[in-house]
Design a protein around this motif. Sequence first.
Motif, PDB file in Angstrom:
ATOM      1  N   ALA A 130       0.833  -1.209   0.000  1.00  0.00           N
ATOM      2  CA  ALA A 130       0.000   0.000   0.000  1.00  0.00           C
ATOM      3  C   ALA A 130       0.865   1.256   0.000  1.00  0.00           C
ATOM      4  O   ALA A 130       0.501   2.267  -0.603  1.00  0.00           O
ATOM      5  N   GLU A 131       2.013   1.185   0.650  1.00  0.00           N
ATOM      6  CA  GLU A 131       2.904   2.343   0.722  1.00  0.00           C
ATOM      7  C   GLU A 131       3.527   2.697  -0.632  1.00  0.00           C
ATOM      8  O   GLU A 131       3.938   3.829  -0.835  1.00  0.00           O
ATOM      9  N   ILE A 132       3.607   1.736  -1.547  1.00  0.00           N
ATOM     10  CA  ILE A 132       4.239   1.994  -2.850  1.00  0.00           C
ATOM     11  C   ILE A 132       3.263   1.885  -4.021  1.00  0.00           C
ATOM     12  O   ILE A 132       3.664   2.038  -5.164  1.00  0.00           O
ATOM     13  N   ILE A 133       1.997   1.654  -3.732  1.00  0.00           N
ATOM     14  CA  ILE A 133       1.042   1.392  -4.822  1.00  0.00           C
ATOM     15  C   ILE A 133       0.876   2.594  -5.747  1.00  0.00           C
ATOM     16  O   ILE A 133       0.592   2.427  -6.940  1.00  0.00           O
ATOM     17  N   ASP A 134       1.080   3.794  -5.227  1.00  0.00           N
ATOM     18  CA  ASP A 134       0.996   4.989  -6.085  1.00  0.00           C
ATOM     19  C   ASP A 134       1.980   4.892  -7.245  1.00  0.00           C
ATOM     20  O   ASP A 134       1.654   5.235  -8.381  1.00  0.00           O
ATOM     21  N   ASP A 135       3.189   4.415  -6.948  1.00  0.00           N
ATOM     22  CA  ASP A 135       4.216   4.280  -7.989  1.00  0.00           C
ATOM     23  C   ASP A 135       3.896   3.142  -8.961  1.00  0.00           C
ATOM     24  O   ASP A 135       4.205   3.232 -10.145  1.00  0.00           O
ATOM     25  N   VAL A 136       3.300   2.083  -8.453  1.00  0.00           N
ATOM     26  CA  VAL A 136       2.971   0.919  -9.278  1.00  0.00           C
ATOM     27  C   VAL A 136       1.916   1.271 -10.319  1.00  0.00           C
ATOM     28  O   VAL A 136       1.921   0.743 -11.430  1.00  0.00           O
ATOM     29  N   LEU A 137       1.036   2.212  -9.978  1.00  0.00           N
ATOM     30  CA  LEU A 137      -0.064   2.594 -10.876  1.00  0.00           C
ATOM     31  C   LEU A 137       0.405   3.117 -12.228  1.00  0.00           C
ATOM     32  O   LEU A 137      -0.313   3.011 -13.212  1.00  0.00           O
ATOM     33  N   ALA A 140       0.996  -0.204 -13.997  1.00  0.00           N
ATOM     34  CA  ALA A 140      -0.116  -1.146 -13.908  1.00  0.00           C
ATOM     35  C   ALA A 140      -1.379  -0.400 -13.477  1.00  0.00           C
ATOM     36  O   ALA A 140      -1.682  -0.309 -12.285  1.00  0.00           O
ATOM     37  N   PRO A 141      -2.122   0.140 -14.431  1.00  0.00           N
ATOM     38  CA  PRO A 141      -3.296   0.960 -14.100  1.00  0.00           C
ATOM     39  C   PRO A 141      -4.375   0.225 -13.294  1.00  0.00           C
ATOM     40  O   PRO A 141      -5.169   0.857 -12.607  1.00  0.00           O
ATOM     41  N   LYS A 142      -4.413  -1.091 -13.360  1.00  0.00           N
ATOM     42  CA  LYS A 142      -5.414  -1.875 -12.626  1.00  0.00           C
ATOM     43  C   LYS A 142      -4.929  -2.283 -11.233  1.00  0.00           C
ATOM     44  O   LYS A 142      -5.568  -3.080 -10.552  1.00  0.00           O
ATOM     45  N   ALA A 143      -3.800  -1.759 -10.796  1.00  0.00           N
ATOM     46  CA  ALA A 143      -3.197  -2.177  -9.525  1.00  0.00           C
ATOM     47  C   ALA A 143      -4.146  -2.029  -8.346  1.00  0.00           C
ATOM     48  O   ALA A 143      -4.211  -2.912  -7.487  1.00  0.00           O
ATOM     49  N   LEU A 144      -4.884  -0.937  -8.277  1.00  0.00           N
ATOM     50  CA  LEU A 144      -5.809  -0.743  -7.148  1.00  0.00           C
ATOM     51  C   LEU A 144      -6.914  -1.789  -7.151  1.00  0.00           C
ATOM     52  O   LEU A 144      -7.286  -2.302  -6.095  1.00  0.00           O
ATOM     53  N   ASP A 145      -7.424  -2.112  -8.329  1.00  0.00           N
ATOM     54  CA  ASP A 145      -8.497  -3.104  -8.420  1.00  0.00           C
ATOM     55  C   ASP A 145      -8.019  -4.483  -7.979  1.00  0.00           C
ATOM     56  O   ASP A 145      -8.691  -5.157  -7.192  1.00  0.00           O
ATOM     57  N   VAL A 146      -6.862  -4.896  -8.469  1.00  0.00           N
ATOM     58  CA  VAL A 146      -6.369  -6.229  -8.103  1.00  0.00           C
ATOM     59  C   VAL A 146      -5.905  -6.268  -6.651  1.00  0.00           C
ATOM     60  O   VAL A 146      -6.033  -7.288  -5.984  1.00  0.00           O
ATOM     61  N   PHE A 147      -5.398  -5.150  -6.142  1.00  0.00           N
ATOM     62  CA  PHE A 147      -5.029  -5.047  -4.726  1.00  0.00           C
ATOM     63  C   PHE A 147      -6.270  -5.276  -3.868  1.00  0.00           C
ATOM     64  O   PHE A 147      -6.232  -6.030  -2.890  1.00  0.00           O
ATOM     65  N   ALA A 148      -7.371  -4.633  -4.231  1.00  0.00           N
ATOM     66  CA  ALA A 148      -8.618  -4.769  -3.475  1.00  0.00           C
ATOM     67  C   ALA A 148      -9.142  -6.203  -3.514  1.00  0.00           C
ATOM     68  O   ALA A 148      -9.615  -6.717  -2.499  1.00  0.00           O
ATOM     69  N   ILE A 149      -9.040  -6.853  -4.654  1.00  0.00           N
ATOM     70  CA  ILE A 149      -9.491  -8.248  -4.777  1.00  0.00           C
ATOM     71  C   ILE A 149      -8.688  -9.143  -3.843  1.00  0.00           C
ATOM     72  O   ILE A 149      -9.247  -9.955  -3.100  1.00  0.00           O
ATOM     73  N   ALA A 150      -7.370  -8.992  -3.862  1.00  0.00           N
ATOM     74  CA  ALA A 150      -6.507  -9.806  -2.991  1.00  0.00           C
ATOM     75  C   ALA A 150      -6.783  -9.502  -1.524  1.00  0.00           C
ATOM     76  O   ALA A 150      -6.819 -10.413  -0.689  1.00  0.00           O
ATOM     77  N   LEU A 151      -7.012  -8.246  -1.214  1.00  0.00           N
ATOM     78  CA  LEU A 151      -7.252  -7.834   0.172  1.00  0.00           C
ATOM     79  C   LEU A 151      -8.535  -8.435   0.727  1.00  0.00           C
ATOM     80  O   LEU A 151      -8.593  -8.831   1.892  1.00  0.00           O
ATOM     81  N   LYS A 152      -9.557  -8.524  -0.100  1.00  0.00           N
ATOM     82  CA  LYS A 152     -10.816  -9.134   0.349  1.00  0.00           C
ATOM     83  C   LYS A 152     -10.596 -10.568   0.790  1.00  0.00           C
ATOM     84  O   LYS A 152     -11.207 -11.032   1.743  1.00  0.00           O
ATOM     85  N   GLY A 153      -9.717 -11.279   0.105  1.00  0.00           N
ATOM     86  CA  GLY A 153      -9.447 -12.666   0.448  1.00  0.00           C
ATOM     87  C   GLY A 153      -8.841 -12.842   1.828  1.00  0.00           C
ATOM     88  O   GLY A 153      -9.046 -13.872   2.471  1.00  0.00           O
ATOM     89  N   ALA A 154      -8.125 -11.838   2.314  1.00  0.00           N
ATOM     90  CA  ALA A 154      -7.490 -11.928   3.626  1.00  0.00           C
ATOM     91  C   ALA A 154      -8.498 -11.776   4.760  1.00  0.00           C
ATOM     92  O   ALA A 154      -8.186 -12.123   5.902  1.00  0.00           O
TER      93      ALA A 154
END
Length: 179
Positions: A130-137, A140-154
Amino acid sequence: MEPQRKRLVLQPRSKPVESTEPTETPSPVAESESSGEEAPPSAIEMSEESALKKATEDTKEFFNVRNIEEDAYFTDLPPKFRSKLVEKLVGHVVEAKEVDARLLADFFARAVLKGLCSPEAFEEGFVAIAEIIDDVLYDAPKALDVFAIALKGAGLDKSRLSNIASKSPLLELSQWSST
């Protein structure tokens, strides 16, 4: 001459079928797998460097084998280093496709159900990304969407989700909140 890299074995690490014939000594692999949720003795004494290397190798293997029923990814690491595995897996998936995020979410949900990874370890692993996701965007423009999907699983509680969301102005709690 370049040093040789360790060759990845892309086979599932499931338990072998027990034969009816008695064996003289059980294999070390069978012993480590039969220990359940406890870390094997070699994992208890693992250094952080070794744990990071193992998490990196396991991440590559997980996305090649795609077997969510493999407990060894978590159980082979001491509990204090399981957040590193979460970090590596999430770090990979934010630059991957949605199908990989769904696979990872299912893997995390199973790990939660079986108690293989603590909520603290999940939170620590997600916070690092989460601390570096701004740079990843940028890549990878879909980074926030896939991050949210993975986070729901936790399956983290609202306070942990809020802590993760606070690490980036782009993360909104509403993205993965079920309310």
